[in-house]
Design a protein around this motif. Structure first.
Motif, PDB file in Angstrom:
ATOM      1  N   THR A 552       0.544  -1.303   0.007  1.00 47.93           N
ATOM      2  CA  THR A 552       0.228   0.054   0.199  1.00 47.93           C
ATOM      3  C   THR A 552       0.836   1.145  -0.093  1.00 47.93           C
ATOM      4  O   THR A 552       1.630   1.233   0.884  1.00 47.93           O
ATOM      5  CB  THR A 552      -0.905   0.261   1.296  1.00 47.93           C
ATOM      6  OG1 THR A 552      -1.765  -1.144   1.283  1.00 47.93           O
ATOM      7  CG2 THR A 552      -1.679   1.394   1.278  1.00 47.93           C
ATOM      8  N   GLN A 554       1.323   5.500  -0.791  1.00 51.78           N
ATOM      9  CA  GLN A 554       0.717   7.058  -0.703  1.00 51.78           C
ATOM     10  C   GLN A 554       1.452   7.835  -1.769  1.00 51.78           C
ATOM     11  O   GLN A 554       1.563   7.210  -2.862  1.00 51.78           O
ATOM     12  CB  GLN A 554       0.713   7.559   0.783  1.00 51.78           C
ATOM     13  CG  GLN A 554      -0.120   6.912   1.688  1.00 51.78           C
ATOM     14  CD  GLN A 554      -1.474   6.722   1.437  1.00 51.78           C
ATOM     15  OE1 GLN A 554      -2.057   7.608   1.134  1.00 51.78           O
ATOM     16  NE2 GLN A 554      -1.903   5.283   1.992  1.00 51.78           N
ATOM     17  N   SER A 572      -2.182  -1.120  -3.546  1.00 55.24           N
ATOM     18  CA  SER A 572      -3.102   0.053  -3.435  1.00 55.24           C
ATOM     19  C   SER A 572      -2.246   1.168  -3.625  1.00 55.24           C
ATOM     20  O   SER A 572      -1.149   1.512  -3.052  1.00 55.24           O
ATOM     21  CB  SER A 572      -3.754   0.036  -2.247  1.00 55.24           C
ATOM     22  OG  SER A 572      -4.396   1.324  -2.143  1.00 55.24           O
ATOM     23  N   GLY A 574      -1.163   5.012  -4.038  1.00 54.46           N
ATOM     24  CA  GLY A 574      -1.284   6.451  -4.074  1.00 54.46           C
ATOM     25  C   GLY A 574      -0.691   7.001  -5.342  1.00 54.46           C
ATOM     26  O   GLY A 574      -0.465   6.294  -6.384  1.00 54.46           O
ATOM     27  N   THR A 591      -4.957  -1.267  -7.510  1.00 56.02           N
ATOM     28  CA  THR A 591      -5.987  -0.107  -7.908  1.00 56.02           C
ATOM     29  C   THR A 591      -5.179   1.356  -7.380  1.00 56.02           C
ATOM     30  O   THR A 591      -4.081   1.207  -6.964  1.00 56.02           O
ATOM     31  CB  THR A 591      -7.201  -0.262  -6.817  1.00 56.02           C
ATOM     32  OG1 THR A 591      -6.767  -0.440  -5.439  1.00 56.02           O
ATOM     33  CG2 THR A 591      -7.924  -1.460  -6.982  1.00 56.02           C
ATOM     34  N   GLN A 592      -5.855   2.430  -7.730  1.00 59.67           N
ATOM     35  CA  GLN A 592      -5.356   3.761  -7.393  1.00 59.67           C
ATOM     36  C   GLN A 592      -6.135   4.339  -6.597  1.00 59.67           C
ATOM     37  O   GLN A 592      -7.405   4.705  -6.616  1.00 59.67           O
ATOM     38  CB  GLN A 592      -5.223   4.401  -8.908  1.00 59.67           C
ATOM     39  CG  GLN A 592      -4.272   3.985  -9.755  1.00 59.67           C
ATOM     40  CD  GLN A 592      -4.181   4.905 -11.048  1.00 59.67           C
ATOM     41  OE1 GLN A 592      -5.066   4.858 -11.801  1.00 59.67           O
ATOM     42  NE2 GLN A 592      -3.074   5.638 -11.300  1.00 59.67           N
ATOM     43  N   THR A 593      -5.377   5.094  -5.599  1.00 60.88           N
ATOM     44  CA  THR A 593      -5.903   6.459  -5.095  1.00 60.88           C
ATOM     45  C   THR A 593      -5.341   7.613  -5.336  1.00 60.88           C
ATOM     46  O   THR A 593      -6.104   8.605  -4.802  1.00 60.88           O
ATOM     47  CB  THR A 593      -5.921   6.073  -3.513  1.00 60.88           C
ATOM     48  OG1 THR A 593      -4.405   6.220  -3.089  1.00 60.88           O
ATOM     49  CG2 THR A 593      -6.425   4.820  -2.930  1.00 60.88           C
ATOM     50  N   ASN A 615      -7.846   6.477 -12.556  1.00 58.92           N
ATOM     51  CA  ASN A 615      -7.757   7.871 -12.080  1.00 58.92           C
ATOM     52  C   ASN A 615      -7.836   8.821 -13.461  1.00 58.92           C
ATOM     53  O   ASN A 615      -6.903   8.684 -14.235  1.00 58.92           O
ATOM     54  CB  ASN A 615      -6.585   7.968 -11.334  1.00 58.92           C
ATOM     55  CG  ASN A 615      -6.565   9.421 -10.564  1.00 58.92           C
ATOM     56  OD1 ASN A 615      -6.430  10.599 -11.096  1.00 58.92           O
ATOM     57  ND2 ASN A 615      -6.716   9.520  -9.174  1.00 58.92           N
TER      58      ASN A 615
END
Length: 734
Positions: A552, A554, A572, A574, A591-593, A615
């Motif tokens: 994960t 950021q 995940s 960032g 996935t993308q945040t 995104n």
């Protein structure tokens, strides 16, 4: 009147003193902690009875040659000459002391000749005057040996021992010294060997508070009950059997320029601990060549003094408690506790032109009682054109690195079981012995000096081996450097913490699951970030090709640096900002945040991986993939390299999309967005095509079907296969 004195240990000032026979010794203090018991007992178990003559004109008495041949003569009351006729000679003495105004001369056939002197009486040998020899001298006294402050010993080689060597073993070159008394060998004077010679001290307890010199040779201090000395080539020793409360203490100066210095203490059993304590100066430097070697071996080792193995053409080696990563454990047994205090100064650097050396500070990381505490300064630096820095390791099951510790080398490896990188004010020698810590400020100082820092954890117990970043790390000066965190289990970057460089590139490597048991993950908390100022970012598992269990991230900013993330599980993401290459590999869901920006080349890998990178702010320069299914949004012009998937592919763009490689795998292709798609690679092998976009030009020399095709521009299709329809073509011109 011939007054009688005895030598006692003064614990308040840490020295031996001669007092009248009515003086009282502090004796042996009780302490039930095994390490502290060994340390506090020091040499107080030995009581030396010395005549006042020893401080004036005493000489050895009643010598009898028991092996070989030679003669003993006394030209005056203060001089004793021992003339040796054979290469080896043994003399049994009733006593062997030398007063401060007296001289003992050994006249030997050659520098290879050895004179063994064995005391059979009950008196301590007190050497206050001079001993001279053109060859080698062994002095054996089970009662103890004291070289006083006025002692001047100049020999080819010297062994001073409270352990006996039999004539039979002496004759056979089997230099095995054996005994079980608790008495000591102490030097407070000057012991000098000729260049290439040696000084060896053997006892249960060995103390140097004076000067010892053996340039280009060897100084060896050994605490044990059975010690084997090898005089062939470079002198070396091995403690075969330990001693009760084995202790080596150096508060003086030991110098073996370009040579070898060894302190080795071994305990009699697991119920006691051997102690090595240096508060003095130990030097194995060289003005003309590579630095020498300094080795400390024992259960409990403390350095508060200065260790130097610098060399003109390269740094030497300094090993404290073990070798690099615990290698060669039979030769360098592992310590249980190692402490470098704030006054500790250690250097294995080049001084003219050459590479830095090696410094290891090690206690057994696989032993739950192992503790390494580090303070002071450690250097292993290169110097001159094309020179490389050296490497430094500080490791232990528990590792505490104090604030203010400075480390300068090409590489610094820290290897505990679990560790927390704390705020800059944390990290001290008084930290608890159950949790490892180091201040971020200490790491920053090393990085700013150009030192590559590796924090590595190992684990013998499932679930251990974590690295936690609980403070910001800022590289603010100096050349490029690399920060590597490699954990047996997890790497956790706490919320709002950052790894940042503002000067020079900071390559950042995060390796979880270092023990390859598929359980370690990398997790960046909310608000955390990595900004490498052009350095590369690598996140994954134990090797350059192995993955973490999950990742994960950021915010990651690498400028022109590359970003590579490998995981067997989910990723995940960032934001990723980079003009360099980005490579992602996963067999899970990605996935993308945050967005990928910078116009970089993106390569997506991983059998069975499902990539959903949708995104709307993505700004990717090119895309290649060899994975499961793929769903990518990229609202700018970009090119497709080779796209190989076992699942469906969906692309969405408002820009122009072109190809440099084929789309293969017989997958369903869905094209979205108002962009222009020119996918005319003759190697395309698409099973079905659907589109809702601007203009569309597709080559697919393979049987395929058309789903809904809705465009605002023209549609051009080219195929050597059979093309069928499952839905309508709308809006555009075919």
């Amino acid at each position: 009147m011939n007054r009688i004195y005895r030598v006692i240990w003064n614990s308040s000032i840490g020295v031996w003193q001669a007092v009248s026979e009515i003086g009282k010794s502090a004796g042996k203090k009780k302490n039930h902690g095994r390490r502290h018991r060994a340390r506090l007992s020091l040499i107080a178990g030995s009581v030396f009875i010395v005549s006042a003559q020893a401080y004036a004109d005493a000489l050895p008495t009643n010598g009898t040659v028991s092996l070989g041949s030679g003669s003993i003569s006394q030209p005056n009351g203060k001089t004793l000459n021992i003339t040796q006729n054979t290469n080896k000679m043994a003399i049994d003495w009733q006593s062997f002391s030398v007063g401060k105004d007296s001289v003992v001369n050994f006249i030997q056939p050659s520098s290879s000749s050895v004179a063994l002197n064995r005391v059979t009486g009950s008196d301590v040998s007190s050497i206050q005057g001079a001993i001279n020899a053109n060859g080698q001298v062994f002095l054996i006294n089970p009662n103890g040996i004291l070289f006083g402050t006025t002692a001047q010993v100049n020999v080819g080689g010297l062994i001073a021992s409270t352990r006996d060597l039999t004539n039979e073993n002496f004759s056979a070159d089997n230099f095995i010294f054996e005994g079980s008394n608790g008495n000591a060998v102490i030097n407070r004077g000057s012991l000098v060997a000729t260049d290439g010679g040696y000084i060896v001290m053997i006892a249960a307890k060995v103390q140097n508070m004076g000067d010892i010199v053996a340039n280009q040779g060897s100084v060896q201090l050994a605490a044990g009950d059975s010690v084997l000395v090898n005089l062939g080539g470079t002198v070396s020793i091995e403690v075969k059997q330990g001693a009760i409360d084995a202790l080596i203490l150096n508060g003086g100066a030991i110098k073996a320029d370009g040579g070898h210095i060894l302190f080795t203490a071994k305990a009699a059993s697991d119920l006691t601990a051997s102690v090595v304590n240096n508060t003095g100066i130990v030097e194995a430097t060289s003005l003309t060549s590579q630095g020498g070697e300094i080795v400390f071996m024992g259960d409990d080792i403390t350095n508060s003094g200065k260790l130097v193995a610098d060399g003109a053409t390269g740094g030497g080696e300094i090993l404290i408690g073990g070798d690099w990563q615990g290698e060669n454990a039979e030769q360098y047994p592992h310590a249980t506790k190692v402490t470098l205090t704030e006054t500790s100064q250690i250097s294995a650097s080049a001084t003219t032109q050459g590479d830095g050396g090696k410094v290891v500070v090690w206690s057994d990381i696989k032993n739950a009682d192992s503790v390494t505490k580090v303070a002071g300064n450690i250097r292993a630096q290169g110097l001159g054109e094309n020179a490389n820095g050296g490497k430094i390791e500080t490791s232990g099951h528990v590792l505490n690195v104090a604030k203010g510790t400075t480390v300068k080398a090409s590489e610094w490896l820290l290897d505990p079981t679990n560790i927390t990188i704390s705020a800059g004010s944390d990290g001290s020698l008084t930290s608890g012995e159950t949790q490892s810590d180091i201040g971020a400020e200490t790491i920053e100082t090393a990085l700013n000096a150009g030192t590559n820092v590796t924090v590595q954890t190992d684990s013998e117990v499932a679930g251990e081996g974590d690295i936690t970043l609980a403070a910001n790390i800022l590289k603010s000066s100096g050349a490029d450097a690399t920060l590597t965190l490699t954990a047996a289990n997890n790497i956790v970057i706490n919320e709002n913490m950052s790894i940042t460089s503002t000067t020079g590139a900071l390559n950042t490597v995060l390796r979880a699951d270092n023990d390859s048991n598929s359980s370690g993950s990398v997790s960046m908390g909310a608000g955390s970030s990595i900004d490498t100022n052009g350095g590369d970012v690598w996140i994954g598992g134990a090797t350059d090709t192995s993955p973490a269990a999950s990742v994960t991230t950021q915010a990651i900013s690498a400028a022109a640096g590359s970003v590579k993330i490998l995981s067997t599980g989910d990723i995940s993401l960032g934001s990723i900002t980079s003009t360099g290459a980005v490579e992602l590999s996963s067999s899970g869901t990605v996935t993308q945040t945050g967005a990928m920006t910078g116009g970089q080349n993106v390569n997506l890998l991983g059998t069975g991986g499902t990539y959903t990178l949708t995104n709307t702010s993505n700004a990717i320069g090119s895309l290649a993939a060899d994975t499961g299914s793929l769903n990518v949004t990229n609202n700018q012009d970009f090119s497709l390299g080779s796209i190989v998937t076992t699942g469906d592919v969906e692309l969405s763009s408002t820009g122009t999309v072109t190809q440099t490689g084929a789309i293969t795998g017989g997958q369903a292709l869905n094209l979205q967005g108002s962009g222009t798609y020119t996918l005319t690679n003759a190697g395309n092998e698409i099973a079905s095509l659907a589109a809702n976009t601007g203009t569309l030009s597709v080559t697919n020399n393979h049987d395929f079907s058309l789903g809904t095709i809705a465009t605002t521009g023209t549609v051009e299709l080219s195929s050597t296969g059979t093309v069928t329809q499952d839905s309508v073509i709308l809006g555009g011109k075919l």
